[in-house]
Design a protein around this motif. Structure first.
Motif, mmCIF file in Angstrom:
data_model
loop_
_atom_site.group_PDB
_atom_site.id
_atom_site.type_symbol
_atom_site.label_atom_id
_atom_site.label_comp_id
_atom_site.label_asym_id
_atom_site.label_seq_id
_atom_site.Cartn_x
_atom_site.Cartn_y
_atom_site.Cartn_z
ATOM 1 N N LEU A 45 0.830 -1.211 0.000
ATOM 2 C CA LEU A 45 0.000 0.000 0.000
ATOM 3 C C LEU A 45 0.860 1.255 0.000
ATOM 4 O O LEU A 45 0.566 2.219 -0.713
ATOM 5 C CB LEU A 45 -0.947 0.005 1.202
ATOM 6 C CG LEU A 45 -2.145 -0.920 1.087
ATOM 7 C CD1 LEU A 45 -2.910 -0.962 2.408
ATOM 8 C CD2 LEU A 45 -3.058 -0.491 -0.046
ATOM 9 N N LYS A 46 1.915 1.249 0.786
ATOM 10 C CA LYS A 46 2.790 2.422 0.817
ATOM 11 C C LYS A 46 3.501 2.625 -0.519
ATOM 12 O O LYS A 46 3.633 3.753 -0.989
ATOM 13 C CB LYS A 46 3.805 2.303 1.956
ATOM 14 C CG LYS A 46 3.178 2.512 3.320
ATOM 15 C CD LYS A 46 4.233 2.471 4.411
ATOM 16 C CE LYS A 46 3.655 2.852 5.755
ATOM 17 N NZ LYS A 46 4.710 2.949 6.787
ATOM 18 N N GLN A 49 0.877 3.967 -3.301
ATOM 19 C CA GLN A 49 0.113 5.206 -3.091
ATOM 20 C C GLN A 49 0.658 6.301 -3.994
ATOM 21 O O GLN A 49 1.868 6.463 -4.154
ATOM 22 C CB GLN A 49 0.201 5.649 -1.630
ATOM 23 C CG GLN A 49 -0.692 6.838 -1.321
ATOM 24 C CD GLN A 49 -0.534 7.321 0.118
ATOM 25 O OE1 GLN A 49 0.581 7.427 0.612
ATOM 26 N NE2 GLN A 49 -1.647 7.597 0.763
ATOM 27 N N ASN A 50 -0.249 7.059 -4.600
ATOM 28 C CA ASN A 50 0.138 8.212 -5.408
ATOM 29 C C ASN A 50 0.598 9.339 -4.496
ATOM 30 O O ASN A 50 0.194 9.412 -3.334
ATOM 31 C CB ASN A 50 -1.042 8.680 -6.264
ATOM 32 C CG ASN A 50 -1.460 7.641 -7.276
ATOM 33 O OD1 ASN A 50 -0.629 6.930 -7.831
ATOM 34 N ND2 ASN A 50 -2.761 7.530 -7.514
ATOM 35 N N GLY A 53 -1.964 11.088 -2.279
ATOM 36 C CA GLY A 53 -2.657 10.364 -1.225
ATOM 37 C C GLY A 53 -3.689 9.369 -1.709
ATOM 38 O O GLY A 53 -4.312 8.684 -0.911
ATOM 39 N N THR A 54 -3.874 9.262 -3.020
ATOM 40 C CA THR A 54 -4.838 8.316 -3.585
ATOM 41 C C THR A 54 -4.111 7.060 -4.061
ATOM 42 O O THR A 54 -2.889 6.974 -4.001
ATOM 43 C CB THR A 54 -5.590 8.931 -4.781
ATOM 44 O OG1 THR A 54 -4.647 9.199 -5.824
ATOM 45 C CG2 THR A 54 -6.307 10.209 -4.391
ATOM 46 N N TRP A 55 -4.881 6.119 -4.556
ATOM 47 C CA TRP A 55 -4.344 4.935 -5.208
ATOM 48 C C TRP A 55 -4.960 4.880 -6.593
ATOM 49 O O TRP A 55 -5.993 5.486 -6.835
ATOM 50 C CB TRP A 55 -4.671 3.673 -4.408
ATOM 51 C CG TRP A 55 -3.749 3.446 -3.250
ATOM 52 C CD1 TRP A 55 -2.635 2.650 -3.252
ATOM 53 C CD2 TRP A 55 -3.828 4.005 -1.941
ATOM 54 N NE1 TRP A 55 -2.026 2.687 -2.023
ATOM 55 C CE2 TRP A 55 -2.742 3.514 -1.192
ATOM 56 C CE3 TRP A 55 -4.722 4.889 -1.307
ATOM 57 C CZ2 TRP A 55 -2.510 3.852 0.124
ATOM 58 C CZ3 TRP A 55 -4.493 5.233 0.013
ATOM 59 C CH2 TRP A 55 -3.394 4.721 0.711
ATOM 60 N N ALA A 64 -8.653 6.544 -1.394
ATOM 61 C CA ALA A 64 -7.872 7.145 -0.299
ATOM 62 C C ALA A 64 -8.475 6.771 1.048
ATOM 63 O O ALA A 64 -7.748 6.511 2.014
ATOM 64 C CB ALA A 64 -7.801 8.666 -0.463
ATOM 65 N N GLY A 67 -7.801 2.874 1.529
ATOM 66 C CA GLY A 67 -6.363 2.658 1.727
ATOM 67 C C GLY A 67 -5.877 3.202 3.062
ATOM 68 O O GLY A 67 -5.136 2.536 3.784
ATOM 69 N N PHE A 82 2.031 8.390 5.041
ATOM 70 C CA PHE A 82 1.126 7.779 4.061
ATOM 71 C C PHE A 82 -0.330 7.892 4.519
ATOM 72 O O PHE A 82 -1.218 8.162 3.719
ATOM 73 C CB PHE A 82 1.516 6.319 3.819
ATOM 74 C CG PHE A 82 2.849 6.182 3.142
ATOM 75 C CD1 PHE A 82 2.945 6.202 1.760
ATOM 76 C CD2 PHE A 82 4.007 6.061 3.885
ATOM 77 C CE1 PHE A 82 4.169 6.081 1.137
ATOM 78 C CE2 PHE A 82 5.244 5.949 3.267
ATOM 79 C CZ PHE A 82 5.325 5.966 1.885
ATOM 80 N N ALA A 86 -3.352 10.338 2.707
ATOM 81 C CA ALA A 86 -4.693 9.835 2.387
ATOM 82 C C ALA A 86 -5.754 10.687 3.085
ATOM 83 O O ALA A 86 -6.751 11.079 2.475
ATOM 84 C CB ALA A 86 -4.824 8.365 2.787
#
Length: 93
Positions: A45-46, A49-50, A53-55, A64, A67, A82, A86
């Motif tokens: 997940l870390k 992550q963009n 703060g989103t994926w 967000a 996650g 992180f 989010a």
């Protein structure tokens, strides 16, 4: 968070990734394998992550939220960068 579902009643230990994992064994399951899976999930997940703060996936606030909550439920502290990214994205959008 008073009712942390995954760690409720468990003795908490800080892992090398800053992850809280239960120390007590789960009947019929090797706790080491569970802890390793949680740690691998946190790393994934870390890493995915963009910067905002989103994926990936196009549903920024939803991803967000999920996650960030997942990181928290896996024992990542609320002040972790992180989690903070989010949370900032969710609050800003």
């Amino acid at each position: 968070r008073k009712n942390n579902f995954f760690n409720k009643g468990a003795d908490i230990d800080w892992g090398e990734l800053g992850v809280n994992v239960p120390k007590k064994a789960v009947p019929g399951v090797e706790q080491q394998k569970i802890n390793a899976a949680i740690a691998k999930g946190v790393v994934y997940l870390k890493a995915s992550q963009n910067p905002n703060g989103t994926w990936a996936g196009g549903h920024g606030v939803g991803h967000a939220s999920i996650g960030g909550l997942t990181l928290l439920e896996c024992g990542v502290p609320p002040n972790d960068p992180f989690v903070q990214r989010a949370a900032f994205y969710v609050r800003s959008n």
